[in-house]
Design a protein around this motif. Structure first.
Motif, PDB file in Angstrom:
ATOM      1  N   VAL A   5       0.875  -1.176   0.000  1.00 23.61           N
ATOM      2  CA  VAL A   5       0.000   0.000   0.000  1.00 23.61           C
ATOM      3  C   VAL A   5       0.910   1.222   0.000  1.00 23.61           C
ATOM      4  CG1 VAL A   5      -1.727   1.287   1.316  1.00 23.61           C
ATOM      5  CG2 VAL A   5      -1.850  -1.216   1.189  1.00 23.61           C
ATOM      6  N   GLU A   6       0.756   2.066  -0.998  1.00 23.36           N
ATOM      7  CA  GLU A   6       1.689   3.174  -1.207  1.00 23.36           C
ATOM      8  C   GLU A   6       0.950   4.510  -1.209  1.00 23.36           C
ATOM      9  OE1 GLU A   6       3.610   2.313  -4.913  1.00 23.36           O
ATOM     10  OE2 GLU A   6       4.877   0.735  -4.046  1.00 23.36           O
ATOM     11  N   GLY A   7       1.259   5.349  -0.240  1.00 20.15           N
ATOM     12  CA  GLY A   7       0.729   6.708  -0.194  1.00 20.15           C
ATOM     13  C   GLY A   7      -0.779   6.777  -0.196  1.00 20.15           C
ATOM     14  N   LEU A   8      -1.427   5.845   0.494  1.00 17.17           N
ATOM     15  CA  LEU A   8      -2.882   5.718   0.434  1.00 17.17           C
ATOM     16  C   LEU A   8      -3.574   6.805   1.249  1.00 17.17           C
ATOM     17  CD1 LEU A   8      -5.104   3.652  -0.610  1.00 17.17           C
ATOM     18  CD2 LEU A   8      -5.157   2.868   1.761  1.00 17.17           C
ATOM     19  N   SER A   9      -4.557   7.433   0.632  1.00 19.65           N
ATOM     20  CA  SER A   9      -5.425   8.384   1.326  1.00 19.65           C
ATOM     21  C   SER A   9      -6.869   8.049   1.002  1.00 19.65           C
ATOM     22  CB  SER A   9      -5.119   9.827   0.904  1.00 19.65           C
ATOM     23  OG  SER A   9      -3.808  10.203   1.293  1.00 19.65           O
ATOM     24  N   VAL A  10      -7.732   8.158   2.006  1.00 23.68           N
ATOM     25  CA  VAL A  10      -9.157   7.867   1.872  1.00 23.68           C
ATOM     26  C   VAL A  10      -9.929   9.005   2.495  1.00 23.68           C
ATOM     27  CG1 VAL A  10     -11.022   6.302   2.539  1.00 23.68           C
ATOM     28  CG2 VAL A  10      -8.789   5.369   1.930  1.00 23.68           C
ATOM     29  N   GLY A  20      -1.750   9.260   3.538  1.00 21.30           N
ATOM     30  CA  GLY A  20      -0.365   8.894   3.260  1.00 21.30           C
ATOM     31  C   GLY A  20       0.088   7.591   3.879  1.00 21.30           C
ATOM     32  N   VAL A  21      -0.780   6.583   3.861  1.00 19.31           N
ATOM     33  CA  VAL A  21      -0.452   5.305   4.502  1.00 19.31           C
ATOM     34  C   VAL A  21       0.437   4.462   3.592  1.00 19.31           C
ATOM     35  CG1 VAL A  21      -1.435   3.066   5.146  1.00 19.31           C
ATOM     36  CG2 VAL A  21      -2.413   5.179   6.059  1.00 19.31           C
ATOM     37  N   HIS A  22       1.527   3.970   4.153  1.00 13.09           N
ATOM     38  CA  HIS A  22       2.404   3.008   3.496  1.00 13.09           C
ATOM     39  C   HIS A  22       2.468   1.764   4.380  1.00 13.09           C
ATOM     40  CE1 HIS A  22       4.230   5.795   0.497  1.00 13.09           C
ATOM     41  NE2 HIS A  22       3.951   6.694   1.427  1.00 13.09           N
ATOM     42  N   LEU A  23       2.219   0.600   3.792  1.00 10.78           N
ATOM     43  CA  LEU A  23       2.373  -0.646   4.543  1.00 10.78           C
ATOM     44  C   LEU A  23       2.564  -1.796   3.575  1.00 10.78           C
ATOM     45  CD1 LEU A  23      -0.558  -2.365   4.399  1.00 10.78           C
ATOM     46  CD2 LEU A  23      -1.234  -0.541   5.958  1.00 10.78           C
ATOM     47  N   ILE A  24       3.101  -2.894   4.094  1.00 15.14           N
ATOM     48  CA  ILE A  24       3.380  -4.048   3.247  1.00 15.14           C
ATOM     49  C   ILE A  24       3.014  -5.341   3.965  1.00 15.14           C
ATOM     50  CG2 ILE A  24       5.260  -2.932   1.994  1.00 15.14           C
ATOM     51  CD1 ILE A  24       7.230  -4.551   3.694  1.00 15.14           C
ATOM     52  N   ALA A  25       2.777  -6.367   3.168  1.00 19.27           N
ATOM     53  CA  ALA A  25       2.693  -7.745   3.637  1.00 19.27           C
ATOM     54  C   ALA A  25       3.474  -8.563   2.628  1.00 19.27           C
ATOM     55  CB  ALA A  25       1.251  -8.220   3.731  1.00 19.27           C
ATOM     56  N   ALA A  26       4.569  -9.154   3.045  1.00 21.01           N
ATOM     57  CA  ALA A  26       5.383  -9.957   2.141  1.00 21.01           C
ATOM     58  C   ALA A  26       4.660 -11.259   1.804  1.00 21.01           C
ATOM     59  CB  ALA A  26       6.740 -10.244   2.770  1.00 21.01           C
ATOM     60  N   ALA A  27       5.111 -11.925   0.752  1.00 17.59           N
ATOM     61  CA  ALA A  27       4.480 -13.166   0.311  1.00 17.59           C
ATOM     62  C   ALA A  27       4.461 -14.185   1.449  1.00 17.59           C
ATOM     63  CB  ALA A  27       5.235 -13.730  -0.888  1.00 17.59           C
ATOM     64  N   GLY A  32      -0.567  -7.525  10.414  1.00 16.45           N
ATOM     65  CA  GLY A  32      -1.694  -7.064  11.200  1.00 16.45           C
ATOM     66  C   GLY A  32      -1.804  -5.558  11.219  1.00 16.45           C
ATOM     67  N   LEU A  33      -3.040  -5.066  11.197  1.00 20.37           N
ATOM     68  CA  LEU A  33      -3.325  -3.647  11.395  1.00 20.37           C
ATOM     69  C   LEU A  33      -3.965  -3.495  12.765  1.00 20.37           C
ATOM     70  CD1 LEU A  33      -2.987  -3.816   8.283  1.00 20.37           C
ATOM     71  CD2 LEU A  33      -4.775  -2.081   8.092  1.00 20.37           C
ATOM     72  N   VAL A  34      -3.342  -2.701  13.617  1.00 12.85           N
ATOM     73  CA  VAL A  34      -3.883  -2.455  14.947  1.00 12.85           C
ATOM     74  C   VAL A  34      -3.944  -0.956  15.174  1.00 12.85           C
ATOM     75  CG1 VAL A  34      -3.024  -4.662  15.873  1.00 12.85           C
ATOM     76  CG2 VAL A  34      -1.611  -2.608  16.061  1.00 12.85           C
ATOM     77  N   GLY A  35      -4.821  -0.565  16.064  1.00 13.21           N
ATOM     78  CA  GLY A  35      -4.975   0.848  16.375  1.00 13.21           C
ATOM     79  C   GLY A  35      -6.307   1.076  17.058  1.00 13.21           C
ATOM     80  N   PRO A  36      -6.495   2.227  17.671  1.00 10.23           N
ATOM     81  CA  PRO A  36      -7.758   2.524  18.336  1.00 10.23           C
ATOM     82  C   PRO A  36      -8.909   2.581  17.342  1.00 10.23           C
ATOM     83  CG  PRO A  36      -6.039   4.111  18.936  1.00 10.23           C
ATOM     84  CD  PRO A  36      -5.523   3.327  17.782  1.00 10.23           C
ATOM     85  N   ASN A  37     -10.123   2.545  17.863  1.00 17.29           N
ATOM     86  CA  ASN A  37     -11.298   2.735  17.010  1.00 17.29           C
ATOM     87  C   ASN A  37     -11.181   4.063  16.262  1.00 17.29           C
ATOM     88  OD1 ASN A  37     -12.494   0.364  17.842  1.00 17.29           O
ATOM     89  ND2 ASN A  37     -13.799   1.338  19.376  1.00 17.29           N
ATOM     90  N   GLY A  38     -11.550   4.041  14.973  1.00 14.96           N
ATOM     91  CA  GLY A  38     -11.500   5.259  14.185  1.00 14.96           C
ATOM     92  C   GLY A  38     -10.144   5.616  13.645  1.00 14.96           C
ATOM     93  N   SER A  39      -9.173   4.709  13.775  1.00 18.25           N
ATOM     94  CA  SER A  39      -7.817   5.022  13.310  1.00 18.25           C
ATOM     95  C   SER A  39      -7.629   4.800  11.814  1.00 18.25           C
ATOM     96  CB  SER A  39      -6.792   4.193  14.099  1.00 18.25           C
ATOM     97  OG  SER A  39      -7.031   2.808  13.931  1.00 18.25           O
ATOM     98  N   GLY A  40      -8.592   4.153  11.163  1.00 13.55           N
ATOM     99  CA  GLY A  40      -8.501   3.972   9.720  1.00 13.55           C
ATOM    100  C   GLY A  40      -8.249   2.561   9.245  1.00 13.55           C
ATOM    101  N   HIS A 209      -2.878   5.331  13.747  1.00 13.45           N
ATOM    102  CA  HIS A 209      -3.374   6.285  14.735  1.00 13.45           C
ATOM    103  C   HIS A 209      -3.767   7.558  14.002  1.00 13.45           C
ATOM    104  CE1 HIS A 209      -4.085   8.114  18.539  1.00 13.45           C
ATOM    105  NE2 HIS A 209      -3.001   8.863  18.567  1.00 13.45           N
ATOM    106  N   ARG A 210      -5.038   7.922  14.123  1.00 15.48           N
ATOM    107  CA  ARG A 210      -5.561   9.126  13.471  1.00 15.48           C
ATOM    108  C   ARG A 210      -5.289   9.130  11.971  1.00 15.48           C
ATOM    109  NH1 ARG A 210      -3.501  13.251  18.267  1.00 15.48           N
ATOM    110  NH2 ARG A 210      -4.984  12.494  19.860  1.00 15.48           N
ATOM    111  N   GLY A 211      -5.479   7.964  11.370  1.00 14.55           N
ATOM    112  CA  GLY A 211      -5.390   7.868   9.920  1.00 14.55           C
ATOM    113  C   GLY A 211      -3.999   7.731   9.349  1.00 14.55           C
ATOM    114  N   ARG A 212      -3.010   7.560  10.181  1.00 12.39           N
ATOM    115  CA  ARG A 212      -1.628   7.426   9.709  1.00 12.39           C
ATOM    116  C   ARG A 212      -0.950   6.232  10.365  1.00 12.39           C
ATOM    117  NH1 ARG A 212       0.142  11.938   6.998  1.00 12.39           N
ATOM    118  NH2 ARG A 212      -1.183  13.800   7.166  1.00 12.39           N
ATOM    119  N   VAL A 213       0.026   5.646   9.660  1.00 21.06           N
ATOM    120  CA  VAL A 213       0.844   4.583  10.241  1.00 21.06           C
ATOM    121  C   VAL A 213       1.923   5.235  11.098  1.00 21.06           C
ATOM    122  CG1 VAL A 213       2.449   2.707   9.766  1.00 21.06           C
ATOM    123  CG2 VAL A 213       0.396   2.966   8.363  1.00 21.06           C
ATOM    124  N   VAL A 214       1.934   4.885  12.381  1.00 21.82           N
ATOM    125  CA  VAL A 214       2.901   5.493  13.300  1.00 21.82           C
ATOM    126  C   VAL A 214       4.008   4.520  13.702  1.00 21.82           C
ATOM    127  CG1 VAL A 214       1.243   7.167  14.178  1.00 21.82           C
ATOM    128  CG2 VAL A 214       1.450   4.943  15.319  1.00 21.82           C
TER     129      VAL A 214
END
Length: 265
Positions: A5-10, A20-27, A32-40, A209-214
């Motif tokens: 996921v590259e530079g994702l905005s929703v 501006g979310v960047h994240l990966i899952a290798a083959a 896992g995506l974790v975060g408070p409610n409403g974090s995106g 957190h608040r729509g961004r990967v921290v």
């Protein structure tokens, strides 16, 4: 097959919820995506299984943007277990799971022996092998969750996207589902509220957190007392699990909650 996921905005109604979310899952990796409610978390996952088109950025599956694929091509690569529940309550369990075979069927072709064997196999794997003819509406919440997972597995996808898959499951079935994910070794993106479950099953964590990967990295690197305090607002110690050696988060349930701190009785 990997996910990037590259530079994702929703945005919803003009308001940015992911930026501006960047994240990966290798083959073969469970990310896992974790975060408070409403974090995106759910918004990110919806872009991966093409339920929500991003305002900016790309979702790449094995180097191809999922939004450049045809619906059939996408369905053969990515299967989802979303939080939204199916409304097909008049169907049987077998009918629900057979829907997972749709990407492999022509417009007028019916189910065949291969389809029936796949459906029977995935129902056995989720512990619902004797429920094929039961009405979906007669199932408990946990049973429905397992049937919907079976439907995703029936697609025989290369990528699984799961949004809070342990919701409605009792402890035994939570443990069984997480063990099933590990056994699959398919590339997986999964959001989880239970941080101890995330630390146990995931190879990599992305903290939103608040729509961004921290923070991103191995669970032991990411789940620190400092991050738990800053992102989740809790006081916790991170220990070694006595049975598995995984990180084990011990929360201080005596500390005041950020939601109630300073409130008047």
């Amino acid at each position: 097959m990997d996910i990037a996921v590259e530079g994702l905005s929703v945005a919803y109604a003009g308001r940015a919820v992911v930026s501006g979310v960047h994240l990966i899952a290798a083959a073969g990796e469970i990310a896992g995506l974790v975060g408070p409610n409403g974090s995106g978390k759910s918004s990110v996952l919806r872009t991966v299984y093409r339920h929500l088109r991003p305002a900016a950025g790309r979702v790449l599956v094995d180097g191809r943007d999922v939004w450049d694929l045809t619906p059939v091509q996408a369905a053969r690569r990515v299967a989802a277990l979303p939080q939204e529940r199916t409304s097909d309550f008049e169907l049987t369990v077998g009918d629900i799971v057979m829907m997972g075979r749709t990407p492999y069927k022509g417009p007028f072709s019916g189910e065949d022996a291969t389809d029936r064997a796949v459906v029977a196999g995935v129902l056995e794997r989720v512990g619902m092998g004797d429920a094929r003819n039961r009405p979906f509406s007669a199932l408990s919440g946990g049973e429905r969750q397992r049937v919907l997972l079976a439907r995703a597995l029936a697609q025989d996808p290369e990528v699984l996207v799961l949004d809070e898959p342990t919701n409605h499951l009792d402890v035994l079935h939570q443990v069984e589902l997480l063990a099933l994910l590990r056994e699959q070794r398919r590339t997986t993106l999964v959001s989880l509220h239970d941080l101890n479950a995330a630390a146990s099953v995931c190879d990599r964590l992305h903290v939103l957190h608040r729509g961004r990967v921290v923070a991103s990295g191995a669970p032991r690197e990411v789940l620190t007392p400092e991050l738990l305090r800053e992102v989740f607002g809790v006081r916790a110690a991170v220990l070694d699990h006595p049975l598995t050696g995984d990180p084990l988060i011990a929360f201080d349930h005596h500390a005041p909650s950020p939601l109630t701190r300073g409130a008047t009785p």
